[in-house]
Enzyme design. Structure first.
Site, PDB file in Angstrom:
ATOM      1  N   LYS A  11       0.847  -1.215   0.000  1.00 49.23           N
ATOM      2  CA  LYS A  11       0.000   0.000   0.000  1.00 49.23           C
ATOM      3  C   LYS A  11       0.868   1.245   0.000  1.00 49.23           C
ATOM      4  O   LYS A  11       2.042   1.217   0.394  1.00 49.23           O
ATOM      5  CB  LYS A  11      -0.940   0.030   1.221  1.00 49.23           C
ATOM      6  CG  LYS A  11      -0.257   0.042   2.610  1.00 49.23           C
ATOM      7  CD  LYS A  11       0.199   1.384   3.121  1.00 49.23           C
ATOM      8  CE  LYS A  11       0.882   1.293   4.474  1.00 49.23           C
ATOM      9  NZ  LYS A  11       1.755   2.404   4.815  1.00 49.23           N
ATOM     10  N   ALA A 101       3.853  -1.573   4.215  1.00 44.15           N
ATOM     11  CA  ALA A 101       2.995  -2.535   4.927  1.00 44.15           C
ATOM     12  C   ALA A 101       3.099  -3.961   4.392  1.00 44.15           C
ATOM     13  O   ALA A 101       2.134  -4.716   4.420  1.00 44.15           O
ATOM     14  CB  ALA A 101       1.534  -2.069   4.936  1.00 44.15           C
ATOM     15  N   GLY A 102       4.290  -4.335   3.917  1.00 46.91           N
ATOM     16  CA  GLY A 102       4.483  -5.688   3.402  1.00 46.91           C
ATOM     17  C   GLY A 102       4.178  -6.757   4.449  1.00 46.91           C
ATOM     18  O   GLY A 102       3.487  -7.734   4.161  1.00 46.91           O
ATOM     19  N   SER A 105       0.471  -6.911   5.125  1.00 50.76           N
ATOM     20  CA  SER A 105      -0.210  -7.516   3.986  1.00 50.76           C
ATOM     21  C   SER A 105      -0.026  -9.033   3.994  1.00 50.76           C
ATOM     22  O   SER A 105      -0.974  -9.780   3.718  1.00 50.76           O
ATOM     23  CB  SER A 105       0.347  -6.920   2.686  1.00 50.76           C
ATOM     24  OG  SER A 105      -0.200  -7.578   1.582  1.00 50.76           O
ATOM     25  N   ASP A 137      -2.221  -1.898  10.136  1.00 48.56           N
ATOM     26  CA  ASP A 137      -2.435  -1.849   8.681  1.00 48.56           C
ATOM     27  C   ASP A 137      -3.054  -3.120   8.100  1.00 48.56           C
ATOM     28  O   ASP A 137      -3.335  -3.176   6.905  1.00 48.56           O
ATOM     29  CB  ASP A 137      -1.095  -1.623   7.959  1.00 48.56           C
ATOM     30  CG  ASP A 137      -0.616  -0.182   8.067  1.00 48.56           C
ATOM     31  OD1 ASP A 137      -1.453   0.712   8.279  1.00 48.56           O
ATOM     32  OD2 ASP A 137       0.597   0.030   7.932  1.00 48.56           O
TER      33      ASP A 137
HETATM   34  O1  C5P Z   1       0.275  -1.595  14.692  1.00 51.98           O
HETATM   35  P1  C5P Z   1       1.655  -1.708  14.146  1.00 51.98           P
HETATM   36  O2  C5P Z   1       2.355  -2.955  14.561  1.00 51.98           O
HETATM   37  O3  C5P Z   1       1.714  -1.459  12.675  1.00 51.98           O
HETATM   38  O4  C5P Z   1       2.467  -0.483  14.789  1.00 51.98           O
HETATM   39  C1  C5P Z   1       3.861  -0.481  14.981  1.00 51.98           C
HETATM   40  C2  C5P Z   1       4.234   0.637  15.966  1.00 51.98           C
HETATM   41  O5  C5P Z   1       4.007   1.910  15.360  1.00 51.98           O
HETATM   42  C3  C5P Z   1       3.391   0.667  17.225  1.00 51.98           C
HETATM   43  O6  C5P Z   1       3.946  -0.155  18.211  1.00 51.98           O
HETATM   44  C4  C5P Z   1       3.439   2.141  17.629  1.00 51.98           C
HETATM   45  O7  C5P Z   1       4.653   2.442  18.280  1.00 51.98           O
HETATM   46  C5  C5P Z   1       3.446   2.845  16.289  1.00 51.98           C
HETATM   47  N1  C5P Z   1       2.098   3.258  15.841  1.00 51.98           N
HETATM   48  C6  C5P Z   1       1.459   4.326  16.448  1.00 51.98           C
HETATM   49  N2  C5P Z   1       0.213   4.697  16.033  1.00 51.98           N
HETATM   50  C7  C5P Z   1      -0.394   4.060  15.004  1.00 51.98           C
HETATM   51  C8  C5P Z   1       0.224   2.979  14.354  1.00 51.98           C
HETATM   52  C9  C5P Z   1       1.497   2.597  14.797  1.00 51.98           C
HETATM   53  O8  C5P Z   1       1.999   4.933  17.383  1.00 51.98           O
HETATM   54  N3  C5P Z   1      -1.606   4.459  14.609  1.00 51.98           N
END
Ligand code: C5P
Length: 292
Positions: A11, A101-102, A105, A137
């Protein structure tokens, strides 16, 4: 043994507004996701034993529980009392830790794939709930739509219908950038106020009419990413990347997600290819991609 093969696309974020920090530590976002045709391929094959094995030639792809595909397979095995494991073979084309976002995904593809292989008959709502628990994501790829508005952590999705297909040049510097490090840099810059205290421009609604009407010049100028100052704090040299793409004739240039990937808008596939020709490929992977 029975198996399924699924495409796992990347994405881009055409807009990424960071509205503020939430009590749970995540950031409240408003973003426009575009699904692109740069995709990994995932083959899931049933095993006789109860193991979950990941096979991937890419050295930076975790083979254990650090990989979302393992976590989702484990969750489903436990919740549905599945006794036979799977081998998950990932053919990686999407750069790793690149703002594309590989990994998310791949998690979504394995959720969709295991639903078919194990005949779980999960509803869309059940899949969304697994997706949201896995990462911010993942839900976008379960929604299976070319474009969506993402709110909350990015997991509250509104599919956007009737939007045109776009052509892009995508440039991914050969360095990893972790999402959590970029959000940390943003917090350190004190650029994120408490929720609802910051009143900011609604970049999503500025961009949407240009996207809907295919007005490329205005669309390119409306790309924006609130994580850019944090990305540039970690790597000031990436400013040059954006400039090089603009100089090469791109209509608009922006970082995707938490970077370091930069994408540009092109008028057509031929225009995108012409930009790629002018681009120095020594320090970055360069792709021509389109909406998928
Ligand atoms: O949810 P995901 O694993 O993609 O997020 C990775 C890190 O990015 C989270 O641990 C957080 O530190 C940060 N993050 C955030 N706010 C978001 C998405 C991600 O602070 N909306």
């Amino acid at each position: 043994m029975p198996s399924v093969t699924i495409q796992s696309p990347a994405k881009l974020n055409l807009v990424l507004d960071v509205l503020g920090r939430r009590p749970d530590g995540f950031h409240e976002l408003r973003t426009i996701f575009e699904r692109i045709d740069l995709a990994d391929s995932i083959r899931i094959t049933q095993r006789r034993d109860n193991l979950i094995k990941v096979e991937c030639d890419h050295p930076q792809v975790p083979k254990g529980p650090g990989n979302l595909v393992v976590r989702i397979a484990r969750h489903l095995m436990t919740d549905f009392q599945i006794t036979q494991g799977v081998t998950i073979r990932i053919t990686k084309r999407i750069p790793v830790a690149a703002g594309l976002a590989g990994g998310s995904s791949n998690g979504a593809a394995v959720l969709l794939g295991l639903n078919r292989l194990w005949r779980l008959n999960l509803t869309q709502a059940q899949m969304m709930s697994y997706a949201t628990a896995l990462g911010s994501d993942v839900a976008f790829f379960i929604a299976q739509t070319p474009y969506a508005l993402g709110e909350g952590r990015g997991e509250q999705l509104t599919p956007l219908k009737g939007m045109p297909k776009l052509w892009h040049v995508l440039v991914t510097p050969k360095v990893k950038m972790l999402t959590k490090d970029v959000f940390k840099a943003l917090a350190e810059q004190r650029l994120v106020g408490k929720l609802k205290l910051t009143k900011k421009t609604d970049n999503v609604n500025i961009l949407l009419p240009f996207l809907r009407q295919g007005k490329l010049a205005q669309l390119g100028s409306a790309f924006s990413n609130d994580l850019e100052p944090a990305i540039l704090k970690l790597r000031p040299d990436f400013c040059l990347l954006k400039r090089k793409l603009s100089d090469a004739g791109a209509i608009g240039v922006c970082f995707s997600g938490s970077g370091p990937s930069v994408f540009a808008l092109a008028e057509s596939k031929a225009h995108a290819k012409a930009i790629v020709q002018k681009f120095d490929k020594r320090f970055a992977q360069v792709f021509v991609v389109s909406t998928f």
